[in-house]
Write a protein that holds these residues in place. Sequence first.
Motif, PDB file in Angstrom:
ATOM      1  N   LYS A 244       4.530  -1.730 -14.424  1.00 25.20           N
ATOM      2  CA  LYS A 244       4.200  -1.246 -13.079  1.00 25.20           C
ATOM      3  C   LYS A 244       5.080  -1.911 -12.029  1.00 25.20           C
ATOM      4  CE  LYS A 244      -0.609  -0.125 -14.142  1.00 25.20           C
ATOM      5  NZ  LYS A 244      -0.474  -0.423 -15.598  1.00 25.20           N
ATOM      6  N   LEU A 245       5.314  -3.210 -12.172  1.00 22.51           N
ATOM      7  CA  LEU A 245       6.098  -3.912 -11.157  1.00 22.51           C
ATOM      8  C   LEU A 245       7.530  -3.387 -11.101  1.00 22.51           C
ATOM      9  CD1 LEU A 245       5.436  -6.214  -9.144  1.00 22.51           C
ATOM     10  CD2 LEU A 245       6.727  -7.735 -10.653  1.00 22.51           C
ATOM     11  N   GLU A 246       8.054  -2.948 -12.227  1.00 25.99           N
ATOM     12  CA  GLU A 246       9.391  -2.362 -12.240  1.00 25.99           C
ATOM     13  C   GLU A 246       9.473  -1.159 -11.309  1.00 25.99           C
ATOM     14  OE1 GLU A 246      12.568  -1.169 -15.669  1.00 25.99           O
ATOM     15  OE2 GLU A 246      10.607  -0.175 -15.773  1.00 25.99           O
ATOM     16  N   LYS A 247       8.415  -0.334 -11.302  1.00 24.27           N
ATOM     17  CA  LYS A 247       8.393   0.844 -10.428  1.00 24.27           C
ATOM     18  C   LYS A 247       8.356   0.428  -8.963  1.00 24.27           C
ATOM     19  CE  LYS A 247       8.046   3.301 -14.188  1.00 24.27           C
ATOM     20  NZ  LYS A 247       9.272   3.879 -14.781  1.00 24.27           N
ATOM     21  N   TYR A 248       7.551  -0.583  -8.652  1.00 25.78           N
ATOM     22  CA  TYR A 248       7.492  -1.095  -7.286  1.00 25.78           C
ATOM     23  C   TYR A 248       8.856  -1.642  -6.870  1.00 25.78           C
ATOM     24  CZ  TYR A 248       2.378  -0.760  -6.826  1.00 25.78           C
ATOM     25  OH  TYR A 248       1.095  -0.304  -6.712  1.00 25.78           O
ATOM     26  N   ASN A 249       9.520  -2.301  -7.784  1.00 27.23           N
ATOM     27  CA  ASN A 249      10.848  -2.847  -7.503  1.00 27.23           C
ATOM     28  C   ASN A 249      11.828  -1.724  -7.152  1.00 27.23           C
ATOM     29  OD1 ASN A 249      13.574  -3.956  -7.977  1.00 27.23           O
ATOM     30  ND2 ASN A 249      12.490  -5.764  -8.721  1.00 27.23           N
TER      31      ASN A 249
ATOM     32  N   VAL B  92      -3.271  -3.736  -9.990  1.00 29.41           N
ATOM     33  CA  VAL B  92      -2.149  -4.132  -9.142  1.00 29.41           C
ATOM     34  C   VAL B  92      -2.743  -4.921  -7.981  1.00 29.41           C
ATOM     35  CG1 VAL B  92      -0.260  -3.351  -7.667  1.00 29.41           C
ATOM     36  CG2 VAL B  92      -0.796  -2.104  -9.787  1.00 29.41           C
ATOM     37  N   TYR B  93      -2.367  -6.181  -7.864  1.00 34.77           N
ATOM     38  CA  TYR B  93      -2.949  -7.085  -6.870  1.00 34.77           C
ATOM     39  C   TYR B  93      -2.006  -7.217  -5.682  1.00 34.77           C
ATOM     40  CZ  TYR B  93      -4.818 -11.542  -5.025  1.00 34.77           C
ATOM     41  OH  TYR B  93      -5.343 -12.538  -4.230  1.00 34.77           O
ATOM     42  N   LEU B  94      -2.552  -7.028  -4.483  1.00 36.20           N
ATOM     43  CA  LEU B  94      -1.775  -7.174  -3.256  1.00 36.20           C
ATOM     44  C   LEU B  94      -2.258  -8.407  -2.491  1.00 36.20           C
ATOM     45  CD1 LEU B  94      -1.739  -3.486  -1.933  1.00 36.20           C
ATOM     46  CD2 LEU B  94      -0.196  -4.567  -3.576  1.00 36.20           C
TER      47      LEU B  94
ATOM     48  N   LEU C  91       0.830  -1.206   0.000  1.00 35.47           N
ATOM     49  CA  LEU C  91       0.000   0.000   0.000  1.00 35.47           C
ATOM     50  C   LEU C  91       0.865   1.257   0.000  1.00 35.47           C
ATOM     51  CD1 LEU C  91      -2.696  -1.116   2.603  1.00 35.47           C
ATOM     52  CD2 LEU C  91      -2.997  -0.897   0.130  1.00 35.47           C
ATOM     53  N   ASP C  92       1.887   1.260   0.831  1.00 33.70           N
ATOM     54  CA  ASP C  92       2.809   2.401   0.869  1.00 33.70           C
ATOM     55  C   ASP C  92       3.484   2.593  -0.482  1.00 33.70           C
ATOM     56  OD1 ASP C  92       4.574   4.425   2.238  1.00 33.70           O
ATOM     57  OD2 ASP C  92       6.088   2.936   1.732  1.00 33.70           O
ATOM     58  N   PHE C  93       3.937   1.504  -1.073  1.00 32.34           N
ATOM     59  CA  PHE C  93       4.585   1.589  -2.387  1.00 32.34           C
ATOM     60  C   PHE C  93       3.609   2.091  -3.446  1.00 32.34           C
ATOM     61  CE2 PHE C  93       8.005  -1.917  -1.554  1.00 32.34           C
ATOM     62  CZ  PHE C  93       8.581  -1.091  -0.594  1.00 32.34           C
ATOM     63  N   SER C  94       2.347   1.677  -3.364  1.00 36.28           N
ATOM     64  CA  SER C  94       1.348   2.122  -4.343  1.00 36.28           C
ATOM     65  C   SER C  94       1.199   3.638  -4.326  1.00 36.28           C
ATOM     66  CB  SER C  94       0.000   1.458  -4.060  1.00 36.28           C
ATOM     67  OG  SER C  94       0.084   0.053  -4.200  1.00 36.28           O
ATOM     68  N   ALA C  95       1.176   4.198  -3.129  1.00 36.64           N
ATOM     69  CA  ALA C  95       1.090   5.654  -3.019  1.00 36.64           C
ATOM     70  C   ALA C  95       2.302   6.320  -3.649  1.00 36.64           C
ATOM     71  CB  ALA C  95       0.962   6.051  -1.548  1.00 36.64           C
ATOM     72  N   ARG C  96       3.466   5.765  -3.400  1.00 41.41           N
ATOM     73  CA  ARG C  96       4.703   6.368  -3.904  1.00 41.41           C
ATOM     74  C   ARG C  96       4.883   6.179  -5.405  1.00 41.41           C
ATOM     75  NH1 ARG C  96       8.732   4.052   0.631  1.00 41.41           N
ATOM     76  NH2 ARG C  96      10.329   5.195  -0.534  1.00 41.41           N
ATOM     77  N   VAL C  97       4.298   5.121  -5.951  1.00 43.43           N
ATOM     78  CA  VAL C  97       4.376   4.885  -7.392  1.00 43.43           C
ATOM     79  C   VAL C  97       3.424   5.800  -8.166  1.00 43.43           C
ATOM     80  CG1 VAL C  97       3.820   3.204  -9.212  1.00 43.43           C
ATOM     81  CG2 VAL C  97       5.216   2.511  -7.254  1.00 43.43           C
ATOM     82  N   PHE C  98       2.208   6.024  -7.637  1.00 45.51           N
ATOM     83  CA  PHE C  98       1.168   6.669  -8.427  1.00 45.51           C
ATOM     84  C   PHE C  98       0.810   8.099  -8.013  1.00 45.51           C
ATOM     85  CE2 PHE C  98       0.115   2.114  -9.068  1.00 45.51           C
ATOM     86  CZ  PHE C  98       0.190   2.089 -10.455  1.00 45.51           C
TER      87      PHE C  98
END
Length: 395
Positions: free
Chosen positions: A254-259, A230-232, A105-112
Amino acid sequence: MVIKFSDKMNLLTGSEIRELLKLTEKPDIISFAGGLPAPELFPIEELKRIAVCVMEESGKQALQYSTTEGFLPLRKHIAERMLAKNKIKTDPSHILMTSGSQMGLDFSARVFLNKDDIVLLESPSYLGAINAFKASEAKFIEVPTDKEGMIISELEKNLGKEERVKMIYVIPDFQNPSGRTWSLERRQKFMEIVNKYEIPVIEDNPYGELRFEKEILPALKALDTKGLVVYLGTFSKVLVPGYRLGWVCASAEKLEKYNFIEQASSLQASTISQMEVSKYMDLYNLDDHIAKIKEVYRKRRDIMLKTMDEEFPEGVEYTRPEGGLFTWVILPEYINARNMALECIEKKVAYVPGGSFFPNGGHENTFRMNYSCMPEEKIIEGIQRIAEVIKKNMK
């Protein structure tokens, strides 16, 4: 010298649930407050054997740094389960391990999200997600819901008029806090709208395998034809929370950004936790363990709802979840559940006031109750105590 903190720190407060849990640690408190799995169901003996096995077979690897993506055999297990349980066709290259789904969830905020970007979410929605998104200075639009999920006409109305919507956050299965589950038709219509507007969706699914009746419904990710979802996922509710293992499943872009975010944030999820969970899935049947959990939780849900039917006065509404951990209570509008919680604490029983699950405020006549963590006799006693306080506050 006066220490100056960042402006973003002003947006964050302690989790109301976490603060309330501090009050309920006393053994004489009957707590329906946390979203805690039942600790007596943890497979302790099996995990002790697994821990020894991992250390004997691969101790040096288990105690070393690993890749950001995560332990490949575990990601293979996850991909297989996502297909079997959620009808999601994926592979390990589209899965990133995280330290619990809260990190996702934290990463989702920072990605988008940038400042003043808009998040659409269910009304009510999960407090932990709201707090994670607040750190990015986002704004929230609460989309009304009914017993089948997010109301599609209201969703499309907001997408049509708001230019700064950056993502949609949803929990389609046994939603926290309401306990509601989206119908298949609602999921299909939701994805039609998402595809039309091409808005990223964060699908949070910690509880989906804890279904007590009927069949598990396809995840939104299974209906995703454009790579927008994006599935958590997490092992916290189906195995143990202490490993702090979750995952993100997303399109390659998208997963690259999370990485990248995980590399900057924590480097990786725990190597030894990943290897132990993977070994558990090699040697034991996770489905058998989940079946034991579901049987206990189903009985506890049934006794909670039965006691509420018997004890709660007319004018009080509550959901009847088909799985998961929570039921949601709606009191008459003139009753403040936050104030009433203090009266309940005096009677040695606790719940979570509902106002915090609405990012734009209001709805103080609601509260969330968890049925997974208390034995049946305590559930009966606790509901009776809450009923006494409600009756006292009814006009």
